[in-house]
Design an enzyme around this catalytic site. Structure first.
Site, PDB file in Angstrom:
ATOM      1  N   ARG A 188       0.772  -1.277   0.095  1.00 21.69           N
ATOM      2  CA  ARG A 188       0.132  -0.007  -0.064  1.00 21.69           C
ATOM      3  C   ARG A 188       1.072   1.182   0.042  1.00 21.69           C
ATOM      4  NH1 ARG A 188      -2.049  -3.540   3.891  1.00 21.69           N
ATOM      5  NH2 ARG A 188      -4.105  -4.428   3.323  1.00 21.69           N
ATOM      6  N   LYS A 212      -2.604  -2.674   7.492  1.00 20.28           N
ATOM      7  CA  LYS A 212      -3.821  -2.222   8.191  1.00 20.28           C
ATOM      8  C   LYS A 212      -3.820  -3.252   9.561  1.00 20.28           C
ATOM      9  CE  LYS A 212      -6.409  -0.901   4.331  1.00 20.28           C
ATOM     10  NZ  LYS A 212      -8.047  -1.087   3.623  1.00 20.28           N
ATOM     11  N   HIS A 279      -2.099   2.466  -5.892  1.00 23.62           N
ATOM     12  CA  HIS A 279      -2.867   1.255  -5.397  1.00 23.62           C
ATOM     13  C   HIS A 279      -3.090   0.410  -7.011  1.00 23.62           C
ATOM     14  CE1 HIS A 279      -4.903  -0.344  -2.072  1.00 23.62           C
ATOM     15  NE2 HIS A 279      -5.686  -0.504  -2.802  1.00 23.62           N
ATOM     16  N   ARG A 282      -0.596  -2.051  -6.934  1.00 24.29           N
ATOM     17  CA  ARG A 282      -0.826  -3.012  -6.109  1.00 24.29           C
ATOM     18  C   ARG A 282      -1.784  -4.045  -6.855  1.00 24.29           C
ATOM     19  NH1 ARG A 282      -1.295  -4.501  -0.467  1.00 24.29           N
ATOM     20  NH2 ARG A 282      -3.438  -4.871   0.433  1.00 24.29           N
ATOM     21  N   HIS A 305      -4.199  -9.307   3.475  1.00 20.30           N
ATOM     22  CA  HIS A 305      -5.427  -9.292   3.432  1.00 20.30           C
ATOM     23  C   HIS A 305      -5.767 -10.377   4.687  1.00 20.30           C
ATOM     24  CE1 HIS A 305      -6.322  -8.111  -0.999  1.00 20.30           C
ATOM     25  NE2 HIS A 305      -6.016  -7.022  -0.431  1.00 20.30           N
ATOM     26  N   TYR A 314      -9.251 -10.083  -7.335  1.00 20.03           N
ATOM     27  CA  TYR A 314      -7.941 -10.045  -8.106  1.00 20.03           C
ATOM     28  C   TYR A 314      -8.001 -11.028  -9.055  1.00 20.03           C
ATOM     29  CZ  TYR A 314      -6.795  -6.248  -4.811  1.00 20.03           C
ATOM     30  OH  TYR A 314      -6.768  -5.032  -4.135  1.00 20.03           O
TER      31      TYR A 314
END
Length: 332
Positions: A188, A212, A279, A282, A305, A314
């Site tokens: 990120r 995150k 992004h 990514r 994730h 994706y």
């Protein structure tokens, strides 16, 4: 309005209200009793055009609580901005806010995409749910409000040809270095921004990043990325610890906006019509690695994730890949 005047006005309004309810009441006696109670407090009147101090206080408590839970500074900043805008529009005591107030507030953003409105509602739901769980309010006014359903679209990744166009369009060693770093690691923007020179293990061609939820994970660089990062660092004359810094003195860590702007410049030089952001790289990392046969679970870990469902979006096969799979596995 000073405290004494505000207290007297409150006293007068309370006595008038009670007299209207019970006309036989002894007004002077009641006024004297209430006056002795009010004198123990500092009373200030909240003007109609002011944000209610109770709401401001609760917002700060909420943000402090979320900070202790490990929310990133960027997320906290976004929460704070949204909640302060809400407070400025609503101007009510926290316990007096209704579902209708929230609907009217969100209705002012009719020009925004549903995804943006949904994010604003999500912040409010988090805030009021926390207030209810902490028993600051009796019921959550946002509980009955449903987050708008969004059309699920696959993220727009770059093709291999478009990625090569970006590479060829880089005009500085710094541009090429963070283009390769973003693509090779799938990081990120906030993760790349936070990297320092010493974070990179040149032997394993990897580094650890904080993603995150304050979760740490290991990401990896390609040979191409390592070559361009080393080339960039060799040209650096400063001693700033940041991996990417500004080009002019005083040298300092390159900002989020600075990296975004540079990626935009590269895309413009490449003549790409689609919008390209950090992004996007990514997305490209995830899509191309999955299409090349990488296991979903591995890519999930590399991207940081929590759920494989997030990574699954994706896994969009190209037409060529679908034809190849059809020929390989169809039972004739």
């Amino acid at each position: 309005m000073n405290m004494q005047v505000a207290g007297e006005q409150m006293l007068s309004e309370v006595v008038t209200m009670m007299f209207n309810m019970v006309p036989s009441i002894d007004v002077e006696k009641l006024k004297n009793k209430l006056s002795s109670i009010v004198s123990k407090f500092h009373v200030t009147k909240v003007e109609q055009d002011e944000v209610h101090p109770d709401l401001t206080e609760k917002i700060e408590l909420f943000l402090a609580s979320k900070k202790l839970e490990g929310l990133s500074p960027i997320t906290l900043k976004g929460y704070g901005l949204d909640l302060r805008i809400f407070a400025d529009k609503v101007k009510k005591k926290t316990g007096d806010i209704t579902a209708a107030d929230i609907r009217m507030y969100l209705g002012q953003f009719s020009g925004l995409k549903m995804s943006s409105v949904g994010k604003k509602l999500s912040v409010l739901k988090s805030f009021f749910s926390w207030l209810a769980s902490e028993e600051f309010i009796q019921r959550d006014p946002s509980a009955k409000l449903k987050t708008p359903k969004l059309e699920k679209r696959a993220p727009k990744a770059l093709s291999i040809e478009e990625l090569e166009l970006l590479r060829e369009s880089c005009q500085t060693v710094r541009q090429r270095a963070f283009l390769e770093a973003l693509y090779a690691t799938g990081c990120r923007l906030s993760e790349i921004y936070s990297l320092n020179r010493t974070d990179i293990n040149h032997q394993t061609m990897s580094c650890r990043v904080i993603g995150k939820g304050n979760k740490e994970r290991e990401v990896y660089f390609s040979f191409k990325a390592m070559y361009h990062i080393k080339k960039y660092l060799m040209n650096r004359l400063d001693e700033d610890p940041a991996l990417f810094v500004t080009e002019r003195k005083p040298y300092r860590r390159l900002s989020h906006r600075g990296i975004q702007r540079e990626i935009g410049i590269i895309a413009e030089l490449a003549g790409l019509e689609k919008r390209v952001s950090p992004h996007t790289l990514r997305h490209t990392f995830a899509t191309l690695t999955l299409n090349n046969g990488a296991e979903l679970a591995a890519v999930q870990q590399l991207l940081g994730h929590e759920s494989p469902a997030t990574t699954q979006i994706y896994a969009q096969y190209t037409e060529e890949k679908k034809r190849e799979q059809h020929k390989k596995f169809l039972v004739q």
